[in-house]
Design a protein around this motif. Structure first.
Motif, PDB file in Angstrom:
ATOM      1  N   ALA A 286      -3.069   0.737  -4.823  1.00 30.24           N
ATOM      2  CA  ALA A 286      -3.187   1.079  -3.398  1.00 30.24           C
ATOM      3  C   ALA A 286      -4.527   0.616  -2.845  1.00 30.24           C
ATOM      4  CB  ALA A 286      -3.027   2.587  -3.217  1.00 30.24           C
ATOM      5  N   LEU A 287      -5.604   0.880  -3.567  1.00 26.94           N
ATOM      6  CA  LEU A 287      -6.935   0.521  -3.085  1.00 26.94           C
ATOM      7  C   LEU A 287      -7.138  -0.991  -3.052  1.00 26.94           C
ATOM      8  CD1 LEU A 287      -8.972   3.308  -4.878  1.00 26.94           C
ATOM      9  CD2 LEU A 287      -8.619   3.066  -2.401  1.00 26.94           C
ATOM     10  N   ALA A 288      -6.462  -1.712  -3.920  1.00 28.20           N
ATOM     11  CA  ALA A 288      -6.564  -3.173  -3.899  1.00 28.20           C
ATOM     12  C   ALA A 288      -5.986  -3.739  -2.609  1.00 28.20           C
ATOM     13  CB  ALA A 288      -5.837  -3.760  -5.110  1.00 28.20           C
ATOM     14  N   HIS A 289      -4.990  -3.063  -2.065  1.00 26.97           N
ATOM     15  CA  HIS A 289      -4.358  -3.545  -0.829  1.00 26.97           C
ATOM     16  C   HIS A 289      -5.083  -3.056   0.422  1.00 26.97           C
ATOM     17  CE1 HIS A 289      -1.007  -5.448  -2.831  1.00 26.97           C
ATOM     18  NE2 HIS A 289      -0.781  -4.344  -3.520  1.00 26.97           N
ATOM     19  N   TYR A 290      -5.853  -1.978   0.287  1.00 30.00           N
ATOM     20  CA  TYR A 290      -6.561  -1.462   1.459  1.00 30.00           C
ATOM     21  C   TYR A 290      -7.885  -2.204   1.595  1.00 30.00           C
ATOM     22  CZ  TYR A 290      -8.386   1.587   5.034  1.00 30.00           C
ATOM     23  OH  TYR A 290      -8.897   2.058   6.224  1.00 30.00           O
ATOM     24  N   THR A 291      -7.893  -3.238   2.415  1.00 31.24           N
ATOM     25  CA  THR A 291      -9.091  -4.066   2.578  1.00 31.24           C
ATOM     26  C   THR A 291      -9.829  -3.766   3.883  1.00 31.24           C
ATOM     27  OG1 THR A 291      -7.713  -5.822   3.542  1.00 31.24           O
ATOM     28  CG2 THR A 291      -8.157  -5.937   1.175  1.00 31.24           C
ATOM     29  N   GLY A 292      -9.399  -2.751   4.592  1.00 31.47           N
ATOM     30  CA  GLY A 292     -10.072  -2.381   5.830  1.00 31.47           C
ATOM     31  C   GLY A 292      -9.126  -1.670   6.771  1.00 31.47           C
ATOM     32  N   ASP A 293      -9.628  -1.354   7.964  1.00 33.25           N
ATOM     33  CA  ASP A 293      -8.825  -0.632   8.943  1.00 33.25           C
ATOM     34  C   ASP A 293      -7.583  -1.417   9.356  1.00 33.25           C
ATOM     35  OD1 ASP A 293     -10.303   1.674   9.116  1.00 33.25           O
ATOM     36  OD2 ASP A 293     -11.479   1.023  10.840  1.00 33.25           O
ATOM     37  N   LEU A 294      -6.563  -0.679   9.751  1.00 38.82           N
ATOM     38  CA  LEU A 294      -5.338  -1.286  10.243  1.00 38.82           C
ATOM     39  C   LEU A 294      -5.593  -1.981  11.578  1.00 38.82           C
ATOM     40  CD1 LEU A 294      -2.164  -1.507   9.928  1.00 38.82           C
ATOM     41  CD2 LEU A 294      -2.066   0.527  11.396  1.00 38.82           C
ATOM     42  N   LEU A 295      -5.297  -3.265  11.644  1.00 36.71           N
ATOM     43  CA  LEU A 295      -5.377  -4.068  12.865  1.00 36.71           C
ATOM     44  C   LEU A 295      -6.630  -3.780  13.696  1.00 36.71           C
ATOM     45  CD1 LEU A 295      -1.627  -3.873  13.961  1.00 36.71           C
ATOM     46  CD2 LEU A 295      -2.778  -5.736  12.747  1.00 36.71           C
ATOM     47  N   PRO A 296      -7.801  -4.048  13.157  1.00 32.55           N
ATOM     48  CA  PRO A 296      -9.029  -3.776  13.914  1.00 32.55           C
ATOM     49  C   PRO A 296      -9.108  -4.560  15.210  1.00 32.55           C
ATOM     50  CG  PRO A 296      -9.488  -5.136  11.975  1.00 32.55           C
ATOM     51  CD  PRO A 296      -8.085  -4.646  11.834  1.00 32.55           C
ATOM     52  N   GLU A 297      -8.429  -5.712  15.308  1.00 29.22           N
ATOM     53  CA  GLU A 297      -8.475  -6.510  16.526  1.00 29.22           C
ATOM     54  C   GLU A 297      -7.808  -5.820  17.708  1.00 29.22           C
ATOM     55  OE1 GLU A 297      -6.255  -9.043  13.695  1.00 29.22           O
ATOM     56  OE2 GLU A 297      -6.566  -6.889  13.604  1.00 29.22           O
ATOM     57  N   ASP A 298      -6.989  -4.792  17.433  1.00 27.99           N
ATOM     58  CA  ASP A 298      -6.347  -4.061  18.527  1.00 27.99           C
ATOM     59  C   ASP A 298      -7.213  -2.930  19.057  1.00 27.99           C
ATOM     60  OD1 ASP A 298      -3.470  -4.966  19.162  1.00 27.99           O
ATOM     61  OD2 ASP A 298      -3.583  -5.115  16.995  1.00 27.99           O
ATOM     62  N   GLY A 299      -8.389  -2.729  18.471  1.00 27.05           N
ATOM     63  CA  GLY A 299      -9.335  -1.749  19.000  1.00 27.05           C
ATOM     64  C   GLY A 299      -8.728  -0.365  19.145  1.00 27.05           C
ATOM     65  N   PRO A 300      -9.076   0.337  20.243  1.00 28.09           N
ATOM     66  CA  PRO A 300      -8.605   1.708  20.421  1.00 28.09           C
ATOM     67  C   PRO A 300      -7.260   1.826  21.124  1.00 28.09           C
ATOM     68  CG  PRO A 300     -10.180   1.205  22.137  1.00 28.09           C
ATOM     69  CD  PRO A 300     -10.064  -0.033  21.278  1.00 28.09           C
TER      70      PRO A 300
ATOM     71  N   PHE B 248       0.837  -1.203   0.000  1.00 29.72           N
ATOM     72  CA  PHE B 248       0.000   0.000   0.000  1.00 29.72           C
ATOM     73  C   PHE B 248       0.871   1.252   0.000  1.00 29.72           C
ATOM     74  CE2 PHE B 248      -2.251   3.379   2.317  1.00 29.72           C
ATOM     75  CZ  PHE B 248      -3.419   3.471   1.573  1.00 29.72           C
ATOM     76  N   GLU B 249       1.862   1.288   0.880  1.00 31.20           N
ATOM     77  CA  GLU B 249       2.750   2.449   0.967  1.00 31.20           C
ATOM     78  C   GLU B 249       3.509   2.651  -0.338  1.00 31.20           C
ATOM     79  OE1 GLU B 249       3.124   4.660   3.290  1.00 31.20           O
ATOM     80  OE2 GLU B 249       2.594   3.813   5.248  1.00 31.20           O
ATOM     81  N   GLU B 250       3.969   1.567  -0.960  1.00 24.11           N
ATOM     82  CA  GLU B 250       4.713   1.687  -2.209  1.00 24.11           C
ATOM     83  C   GLU B 250       3.820   2.222  -3.336  1.00 24.11           C
ATOM     84  OE1 GLU B 250       6.361  -2.178  -2.869  1.00 24.11           O
ATOM     85  OE2 GLU B 250       8.098  -1.808  -1.577  1.00 24.11           O
TER      86      GLU B 250
END
Length: 272
Positions: free
Chosen positions: A166-180, A140-142
């Motif tokens: 970039a959008l193909a790699h963005y499949t959702g929020d970063l590490l949602p399991e880590d919450g807030p 995504f960064e590249e």
């Protein structure tokens, strides 16, 4: 990815094969898969990882390093993120134990100092990802970097290809399991903002090229990520209008007006 995203994008646009991969990594095993967007995943082909044997803080350390896409992270940053409640001395001891445990988990039987996946560079640590590894945050960064290099150069097709990548790699929020958890929130917001900006920029390029259905799709993707982007709403309404769907354009303007009213913000002239 086995070559730079910029080279791959240019090759795809030109209809040529992608360039050969660069020099091999020191890691001689099969390709790895590391995903942090939309949920954490680590796959080492040929191995079944039993996460129940790893303490939560060690798993958090792995996710923290993975979220940096192979870049080194100074130990002070790691300590502040994962052991903020401890003085420096005990925090460093916990970090050393965590790194040792992680190395043994990822590479069973590896000798001390011989780990190829979790590396120490001075006072920094990194997940040493080979170029052949599939790492969504790195890709995504590249792709974002490739877009920025071509922005304003008139290479519309290359620019659009980078944005799609970039959008193909963005499949959702970063590490949602880590919450807030504090350390992930800022990076999560940064990735979300970049993805929404990418979608809006792609929608603008598609609209300019007269690809109205693609412009609608990209604008909608941007609004799924961030429903408050004025540019995405505006492009969506204009794409509907140009395609002859005046009703859809009117619904879009009305929907954006409702969004703004919930914020107590007056709508722009185009949304009236």
């Amino acid at each position: 990815m086995g070559c730079s995203t910029q080279q791959t994008i240019r090759s795809r646009v030109a209809g040529q094969p992608a360039p050969a991969a660069g020099p091999p990594s020191t890691y001689a095993g099969p390709p790895l898969v590391v995903r942090c967007l939309g949920g954490f995943e680590l796959r080492i082909p040929g191995r079944q990882l039993d996460w129940t044997t790893v303490r939560p803080r060690v798993r958090a350390l792995l996710r923290f390093l993975a979220a940096h896409g192979g870049r080194p992270v100074h130990r002070e940053i790691i300590l502040a993120a994962l052991w903020p409640e401890l003085p420096v001395g005990p925090g460093i001891r916990n970090l050393h134990v965590g790194v040792s445990t992680l190395r043994a988990f990822l590479e069973p039987g590896v000798r001390r100092g011989q780990s190829t996946l979790v590396r120490r560079d001075g006072e920094s640590y990194r997940l040493a990802l080979p170029r052949a590894a599939l790492c969504d945050v790195r890709s995504f960064e590249e792709a974002i970097a490739a877009w920025r290099r071509t922005f304003g150069t008139g290479q519309r097709r290359v620019e659009a290809a980078a944005l799609r990548e970039a959008l193909a790699h963005y499949t959702g929020d970063l590490l949602p399991e880590d919450g807030p958890v504090e350390w992930v929130v800022a990076e999560r917001d940064r990735y979300r903002t970049l993805a929404a900006e990418s979608a809006a920029a792609l929608a603008a390029l598609e609209l300019e090229a007269g690809h109205l259905a693609a412009a609608v799709a990209a604008a909608r993707r941007g609004l799924e990520i961030d429903g408050f982007r004025d540019d995405a709403w505006r492009i969506l309404a204009e794409a509907h209008q140009r395609s002859g769907d005046a009703a859809a354009a009117a619904r879009t303007r009305s929907a954006y007006g409702r969004v703004l009213r919930t914020l107590g913000v007056p709508g722009p002239a185009w949304a009236a």
